[in-house]
Enzyme design. Structure first.
Site, PDB file in Angstrom:
ATOM      1  CB  CYS A 142      -1.967  -4.123 -10.791  1.00  0.00           C
ATOM      2  SG  CYS A 142      -2.412  -3.187 -12.271  1.00  0.00           S
ATOM      3  CB  CYS A 199       0.548  -5.918 -14.863  1.00  0.00           C
ATOM      4  SG  CYS A 199       0.983  -4.977 -13.378  1.00  0.00           S
ATOM      5  CB  CYS A 218       0.249  -0.567 -11.204  1.00  0.00           C
ATOM      6  SG  CYS A 218       1.283  -2.031 -11.408  1.00  0.00           S
ATOM      7  CB  CYS A 244       1.034  -2.192 -16.003  1.00  0.00           C
ATOM      8  SG  CYS A 244      -0.430  -1.896 -14.979  1.00  0.00           S
ATOM      9  CB  CYS A 274      -9.331   6.286  -1.708  1.00  0.00           C
ATOM     10  SG  CYS A 274     -11.087   6.134  -1.996  1.00  0.00           S
TER      11      CYS A 274
END
Length: 170
Positions: A88, A91, A136, A139, A159
């Site tokens: 991510c 984070c 995510c 976060c 995607c």
């Protein structure tokens, strides 16, 4: 007479859409598959919009925090072929292994699987028809949408917005 039929038809369409939303809401969060939706032992990260704006670019903020979408073909991660992990961008939580990445032809990095428990799922009605959106799990940053047109063995296509990811080589 025509106007009344049009209005009644539109009201019926609105009621149908509301019924679909209610049915989906009653069945759960819209998990993409039978994997767990999130791990309960993940320490989540919460920041204010101002704090996120300090650490993210304008485009990252738009995608990760406002659930936007980047332009197709705009991410250098589309061409990333090395071994490693996609994390991510908000984070740095690991989300995808490079062995799961494939060329979907859509213009966005695509994966056929993800790290178990590292994504959360929800239904998205922004395009009127329901889609499954994923974030995510640490976060809450918006990553992309999952579709049922991917390769085997899962048949899924995660995607992802490239700007929502960073690549960490092995």
């Amino acid at each position: 007479m025509r106007r009344r039929h049009l209005v009644l038809g539109l009201l019926g369409l609105g009621a149908s859409a509301a019924a679909v939303r209610l049915a989906i809401a009653e069945t759960g969060t819209g998990s993409a598959d039978d994997k767990s939706e999130s791990m309960t032992d993940i320490d989540t990260i919460e920041k204010s919009s101002a704090e996120w704006k300090e650490i993210l670019t304008e485009e990252q903020f738009y995608v990760l925090r406002k659930e936007g979408t980047e332009s197709p073909g705009s991410s250098p991660l589309n061409a990333e072929k090395r071994e490693g992990t996609f994390v991510c961008a908000g984070c740095e939580f690991p989300l995808f292994e490079s062995k799961w990445k494939y060329e979907s032809g859509t213009g966005w990095p695509s994966f056929w699987s993800y790290i178990d428990g590292h994504l959360d799922f929800k239904r998205d009605f922004k395009m009127i028809l329901p889609r499954t959106e994923y974030h995510c799990a640490r976060c809450g940053g918006h990553q992309g949408h999952v579709f049922d047109d991917g390769p085997e063995p899962t048949g899924k296509r995660y995607c992802n917005n490239g700007v929502a990811l960073k690549f960490e080589p092995a």
